[in-house]
Design a protein around this motif. Structure first.
Motif, PDB file in Angstrom:
ATOM      1  N   TRP A 107       0.849  -1.193   0.000  1.00 39.73           N
ATOM      2  CA  TRP A 107       0.000   0.000   0.000  1.00 39.73           C
ATOM      3  C   TRP A 107       0.887   1.247   0.000  1.00 39.73           C
ATOM      4  O   TRP A 107       1.204   1.799   1.055  1.00 39.73           O
ATOM      5  CB  TRP A 107      -0.922   0.021   1.219  1.00 39.73           C
ATOM      6  N   PRO A 108       1.308   1.726  -1.150  1.00 34.57           N
ATOM      7  CA  PRO A 108       2.159   2.919  -1.196  1.00 34.57           C
ATOM      8  C   PRO A 108       1.351   4.180  -0.932  1.00 34.57           C
ATOM      9  O   PRO A 108       0.120   4.172  -0.936  1.00 34.57           O
ATOM     10  CB  PRO A 108       2.700   2.898  -2.625  1.00 34.57           C
ATOM     11  N   GLY A 109       2.085   5.272  -0.713  1.00 37.89           N
ATOM     12  CA  GLY A 109       1.433   6.555  -0.522  1.00 37.89           C
ATOM     13  C   GLY A 109       2.011   7.377   0.613  1.00 37.89           C
ATOM     14  O   GLY A 109       1.838   8.594   0.652  1.00 37.89           O
ATOM     15  N   LEU A 110       2.707   6.718   1.546  1.00 39.84           N
ATOM     16  CA  LEU A 110       3.277   7.438   2.689  1.00 39.84           C
ATOM     17  C   LEU A 110       4.795   7.536   2.616  1.00 39.84           C
ATOM     18  O   LEU A 110       5.424   8.084   3.524  1.00 39.84           O
ATOM     19  CB  LEU A 110       2.891   6.738   4.007  1.00 39.84           C
ATOM     20  N   GLU A 111       5.397   7.020   1.533  1.00 38.93           N
ATOM     21  CA  GLU A 111       6.857   6.875   1.474  1.00 38.93           C
ATOM     22  C   GLU A 111       7.618   8.190   1.647  1.00 38.93           C
ATOM     23  O   GLU A 111       8.711   8.217   2.219  1.00 38.93           O
ATOM     24  CB  GLU A 111       7.279   6.198   0.168  1.00 38.93           C
ATOM     25  N   ASN A 112       7.054   9.317   1.200  1.00 38.35           N
ATOM     26  CA  ASN A 112       7.748  10.598   1.364  1.00 38.35           C
ATOM     27  C   ASN A 112       7.816  11.036   2.825  1.00 38.35           C
ATOM     28  O   ASN A 112       8.594  11.912   3.185  1.00 38.35           O
ATOM     29  CB  ASN A 112       7.062  11.691   0.550  1.00 38.35           C
ATOM     30  N   LEU A 113       7.007  10.401   3.663  1.00 34.18           N
ATOM     31  CA  LEU A 113       6.969  10.744   5.085  1.00 34.18           C
ATOM     32  C   LEU A 113       7.742   9.738   5.936  1.00 34.18           C
ATOM     33  O   LEU A 113       7.588   9.705   7.160  1.00 34.18           O
ATOM     34  CB  LEU A 113       5.512  10.828   5.567  1.00 34.18           C
ATOM     35  N   ALA A 114       8.575   8.922   5.305  1.00 34.85           N
ATOM     36  CA  ALA A 114       9.378   7.948   6.032  1.00 34.85           C
ATOM     37  C   ALA A 114      10.362   8.651   6.956  1.00 34.85           C
ATOM     38  O   ALA A 114      10.846   9.746   6.663  1.00 34.85           O
ATOM     39  CB  ALA A 114      10.130   7.045   5.056  1.00 34.85           C
ATOM     40  N   LEU A 115      10.634   8.013   8.064  1.00 32.66           N
ATOM     41  CA  LEU A 115      11.632   8.424   9.054  1.00 32.66           C
ATOM     42  C   LEU A 115      11.258   9.706   9.803  1.00 32.66           C
ATOM     43  O   LEU A 115      12.076  10.253  10.535  1.00 32.66           O
ATOM     44  CB  LEU A 115      13.028   8.567   8.419  1.00 32.66           C
ATOM     45  N   ILE A 116      10.042  10.180   9.650  1.00 38.09           N
ATOM     46  CA  ILE A 116       9.592  11.283  10.499  1.00 38.09           C
ATOM     47  C   ILE A 116       9.328  10.697  11.885  1.00 38.09           C
ATOM     48  O   ILE A 116       8.574   9.740  12.023  1.00 38.09           O
ATOM     49  CB  ILE A 116       8.321  11.946   9.944  1.00 38.09           C
TER      50      ILE A 116
END
Length: 336
Positions: A107-116
């Motif tokens: 389920w992609p879609g949150l990858e830009n928010l990784a490691l927050i």
């Protein structure tokens, strides 16, 4: 269930590592027991606050009243629609672990928010964002409980009034709610968001997978942000200021290398890190705190600092940037 602890040390419960103690600390595993907790005789008349991952906080040395640490867990598929999947996630879950889990499920879609850093329940308060994506872009609704009586309320997207690192929970609803569950809406027809040069440079020209985007985001973040376990910090400490087109034009004439991003409404978002570095604060210390040597936007605790030390540095940096550029910086973390 829940437990109560008096005079609790919170120095390890905030990523800045500031000296802080809670008059009363409650670790809450089941939000359904919040009404029972709030009716406890020890809490009568006391101020109440909710602690998530402690990653966007400047804690004072002494915190009166009760601090509620939410530790509920749970991630599940709530609904599958033609164009999206809806995921219900407990507020006590770790945000980064959630991002990795969604990718593992396909389920992609949150990858830009990784490691927050931080908890899922805290994410809507700040409307967390990075690399061209904000929580609001994937948000459906949340379930919160009143810190007055423990009653439940649903907040939809419009009711949250999300803005740049902002929401209704930082204004008229501030300090009134415990966010027990967040429902996210992830698109089935996924397209990568590669608006930032740092990501493009790492990924090249090929069309990347969501996992590749996440790995690039994590690599970029690790290159700019110190590990809080090694060097206390709260991530980006100041908002990127937004100025009018006229103000941007004035600054660009004076500083041709000014870093700025055009916004849809005609205004410009300035890079606060660039302003701070040009004002001479990159790597500079003021007592036990300083601006990070690798990224001027990050305020770090070199050891033994408290909220007063952070305030002095934030005020000094703000004053110097204002004097040099005529732009006022605003701290990003919440102050307790």
């Amino acid at each position: 269930m829940f437990s109560l602890q008096t005079d609790a040390d919170l120095s390890r419960a905030n990523t800045l590592g500031l000296a802080a103690r809670a008059g009363l600390l409650c670790v809450l595993h089941d939000p359904a027991r919040l009404p029972e907790l709030l009716a406890h005789p020890q809490l009568a008349g006391l101020p109440r606050r909710v602690l998530g991952g402690g990653s966007n906080l400047v804690m004072g040395r002494e915190l009166p009243g009760v601090t509620i640490k939410l530790e509920n867990r749970g991630r599940r598929l709530l609904d599958e629609q033609d164009d999206a999947v809806l995921l219900a996630v407990a507020g006590g879950e770790n945000w980064h672990e959630l991002v990795l889990w969604t990718l593992a499920q396909g389920w992609p879609g949150l990858e830009n928010l990784a490691l927050i850093p931080g908890s899922v329940g805290a994410a809507p308060i700040q409307n967390i964002g990075a690399y061209g994506l904000e929580l609001k872009d994937r948000f459906h609704h949340l379930i919160a409980r009143s810190l007055d009586d423990g009653s439940q309320r649903r907040f939809d997207l419009a009711q949250c009034r999300f803005g740049y690192r902002d929401s209704v929970f930082k204004h008229e609803e501030a300090g009134r709610w415990l966010i027990e569950e967040v429902v996210l809406q992830l698109p089935k027809r996924w397209q990568p968001k590669l608006d930032y040069g740092d990501l493009r440079a790492r990924l090249g020209t090929a069309e990347p997978t969501a996992q590749a985007v996440a790995e690039a985001v994590m690599a970029v973040r690790r290159s700019k942000l110190p590990d809080p376990a090694v060097l206390g910090n709260a991530g980006s400490f100041f908002h990127n200021p937004v100025v009018s087109a006229e103000e941007h034009a004035r600054l660009h004439v004076l500083f041709p290398d000014l870093i700025a991003y055009p916004l849809p409404d005609g205004r410009f978002k300035l890079a606060a890190g660039w302003l701070i570095e040009r004002a001479g604060w990159k790597g500079r210390r003021l007592g036990p705190v300083g601006m990070y040597s690798e990224q001027a936007l990050v305020l770090v605790n070199h050891g033994g600092a408290d909220a007063n030390d952070v305030a002095r540095l934030a005020e000094a940096v703000t004053a110097d940037v204002l004097a040099r550029f005529g732009v006022r910086l605003t701290p990003e973390p919440v102050w307790w």
